[in-house]
Design a protein around this motif. Sequence first.
Motif, PDB file in Angstrom:
ATOM      1  N   ARG A   4      -1.524   4.071  -1.764  1.00 57.00           N
ATOM      2  CA  ARG A   4      -0.239   4.603  -1.287  1.00 57.00           C
ATOM      3  C   ARG A   4      -0.452   5.949  -0.631  1.00 57.00           C
ATOM      4  O   ARG A   4      -1.201   6.786  -1.142  1.00 57.00           O
ATOM      5  CB  ARG A   4       0.738   4.757  -2.454  1.00 57.00           C
ATOM      6  N   GLN A   5       0.231   6.154   0.497  1.00 58.00           N
ATOM      7  CA  GLN A   5       0.130   7.422   1.201  1.00 58.00           C
ATOM      8  C   GLN A   5       1.457   7.739   1.900  1.00 58.00           C
ATOM      9  O   GLN A   5       2.048   6.871   2.536  1.00 58.00           O
ATOM     10  CB  GLN A   5      -0.981   7.359   2.256  1.00 58.00           C
ATOM     11  N   VAL A   6       1.898   8.982   1.760  1.00 59.86           N
ATOM     12  CA  VAL A   6       3.026   9.498   2.530  1.00 59.86           C
ATOM     13  C   VAL A   6       2.409  10.382   3.605  1.00 59.86           C
ATOM     14  O   VAL A   6       1.627  11.286   3.292  1.00 59.86           O
ATOM     15  CB  VAL A   6       4.003  10.304   1.645  1.00 59.86           C
ATOM     16  N   SER A   7       2.740  10.132   4.858  1.00 63.34           N
ATOM     17  CA  SER A   7       2.069  10.823   5.956  1.00 63.34           C
ATOM     18  C   SER A   7       2.327  12.322   5.965  1.00 63.34           C
ATOM     19  O   SER A   7       3.414  12.797   5.648  1.00 63.34           O
ATOM     20  CB  SER A   7       2.476  10.225   7.308  1.00 63.34           C
ATOM     21  N   LEU A   8       1.285  13.038   6.335  1.00 63.56           N
ATOM     22  CA  LEU A   8       1.367  14.457   6.660  1.00 63.56           C
ATOM     23  C   LEU A   8       1.379  14.548   8.183  1.00 63.56           C
ATOM     24  O   LEU A   8       1.263  13.528   8.861  1.00 63.56           O
ATOM     25  CB  LEU A   8       0.175  15.205   6.063  1.00 63.56           C
ATOM     26  N   ALA A   9       1.451  15.721   8.744  1.00 65.13           N
ATOM     27  CA  ALA A   9       1.468  15.882  10.202  1.00 65.13           C
ATOM     28  C   ALA A   9       0.039  15.853  10.737  1.00 65.13           C
ATOM     29  O   ALA A   9      -0.449  16.800  11.345  1.00 65.13           O
ATOM     30  CB  ALA A   9       2.178  17.169  10.581  1.00 65.13           C
ATOM     31  N   THR A  10      -0.651  14.708  10.490  1.00 68.90           N
ATOM     32  CA  THR A  10      -2.027  14.484  10.939  1.00 68.90           C
ATOM     33  C   THR A  10      -2.161  13.002  11.273  1.00 68.90           C
ATOM     34  O   THR A  10      -1.182  12.257  11.229  1.00 68.90           O
ATOM     35  CB  THR A  10      -3.052  14.834   9.831  1.00 68.90           C
ATOM     36  N   THR A  11      -3.381  12.560  11.509  1.00 69.45           N
ATOM     37  CA  THR A  11      -3.632  11.125  11.661  1.00 69.45           C
ATOM     38  C   THR A  11      -3.863  10.472  10.299  1.00 69.45           C
ATOM     39  O   THR A  11      -4.022   9.263  10.219  1.00 69.45           O
ATOM     40  CB  THR A  11      -4.839  10.843  12.580  1.00 69.45           C
ATOM     41  N   ASN A  12      -3.896  11.275   9.242  1.00 70.20           N
ATOM     42  CA  ASN A  12      -3.922  10.765   7.866  1.00 70.20           C
ATOM     43  C   ASN A  12      -5.087   9.832   7.553  1.00 70.20           C
ATOM     44  O   ASN A  12      -4.943   8.895   6.772  1.00 70.20           O
ATOM     45  CB  ASN A  12      -2.591  10.070   7.540  1.00 70.20           C
ATOM     46  N   LEU A  13      -6.243  10.088   8.141  1.00 68.90           N
ATOM     47  CA  LEU A  13      -7.406   9.250   7.866  1.00 68.90           C
ATOM     48  C   LEU A  13      -7.739   9.306   6.377  1.00 68.90           C
ATOM     49  O   LEU A  13      -7.851  10.387   5.795  1.00 68.90           O
ATOM     50  CB  LEU A  13      -8.614   9.711   8.690  1.00 68.90           C
ATOM     51  N   ALA A  14      -7.877   8.129   5.768  1.00 71.77           N
ATOM     52  CA  ALA A  14      -8.175   8.058   4.340  1.00 71.77           C
ATOM     53  C   ALA A  14      -9.013   6.821   4.044  1.00 71.77           C
ATOM     54  O   ALA A  14      -8.827   5.769   4.669  1.00 71.77           O
ATOM     55  CB  ALA A  14      -6.893   8.012   3.531  1.00 71.77           C
ATOM     56  N   ARG A  15      -9.904   6.955   3.072  1.00 69.43           N
ATOM     57  CA  ARG A  15     -10.663   5.797   2.607  1.00 69.43           C
ATOM     58  C   ARG A  15      -9.770   5.029   1.647  1.00 69.43           C
ATOM     59  O   ARG A  15      -9.260   5.580   0.675  1.00 69.43           O
ATOM     60  CB  ARG A  15     -11.948   6.244   1.908  1.00 69.43           C
ATOM     61  N   VAL A  16      -9.591   3.739   1.914  1.00 78.31           N
ATOM     62  CA  VAL A  16      -8.754   2.892   1.079  1.00 78.31           C
ATOM     63  C   VAL A  16      -9.575   2.306  -0.060  1.00 78.31           C
ATOM     64  O   VAL A  16      -9.187   2.369  -1.217  1.00 78.31           O
ATOM     65  CB  VAL A  16      -8.095   1.765   1.907  1.00 78.31           C
ATOM     66  N   LYS A  17     -10.733   1.719   0.271  1.00 78.70           N
ATOM     67  CA  LYS A  17     -11.574   1.102  -0.748  1.00 78.70           C
ATOM     68  C   LYS A  17     -13.001   1.014  -0.252  1.00 78.70           C
ATOM     69  O   LYS A  17     -13.242   0.682   0.908  1.00 78.70           O
ATOM     70  CB  LYS A  17     -11.055  -0.289  -1.105  1.00 78.70           C
ATOM     71  N   LEU A  18     -13.938   1.284  -1.161  1.00 80.23           N
ATOM     72  CA  LEU A  18     -15.346   1.116  -0.837  1.00 80.23           C
ATOM     73  C   LEU A  18     -15.646  -0.352  -0.629  1.00 80.23           C
ATOM     74  O   LEU A  18     -14.839  -1.218  -0.942  1.00 80.23           O
ATOM     75  CB  LEU A  18     -16.226   1.697  -1.949  1.00 80.23           C
ATOM     76  N   MET A  19     -16.823  -0.639  -0.174  1.00 73.07           N
ATOM     77  CA  MET A  19     -17.308  -1.968   0.192  1.00 73.07           C
ATOM     78  C   MET A  19     -16.569  -3.134  -0.468  1.00 73.07           C
ATOM     79  O   MET A  19     -16.318  -3.136  -1.665  1.00 73.07           O
ATOM     80  CB  MET A  19     -18.790  -2.069  -0.165  1.00 73.07           C
TER      81      MET A  19
END
Length: 108
Positions: A4-19
Amino acid sequence: MKFRQVSLATTNLARVKLMGANLTGALIINTNAAARYVKLYESTDTPVVGTTVPAMTIEVPASSQLALAWPNGVNFSQTMWMATTDNAADSDATAVGAGDLITQLFVE
């Protein structure tokens, strides 16, 4: 697992899950009066938004909620990443606004 992510004023790049992620569903809320985009990447390295080509791009219509289900899942054999942008083009790296998107991804 739920990401779950609520956006910030960025492109919000995040790792969701490893391999080895299997995306089975998503619930995305767009509070903005214009469409916004969620971009999913599959990469062992950290993707670069606007340079790395997404594995999947999801358009979230203006001021709406989008519920998606993939009963058999969408397989990501490498690490799964997520980013958000204002525009659909793979080359776009325009940041969304804070609170524009509330993204929930359901991953096995």
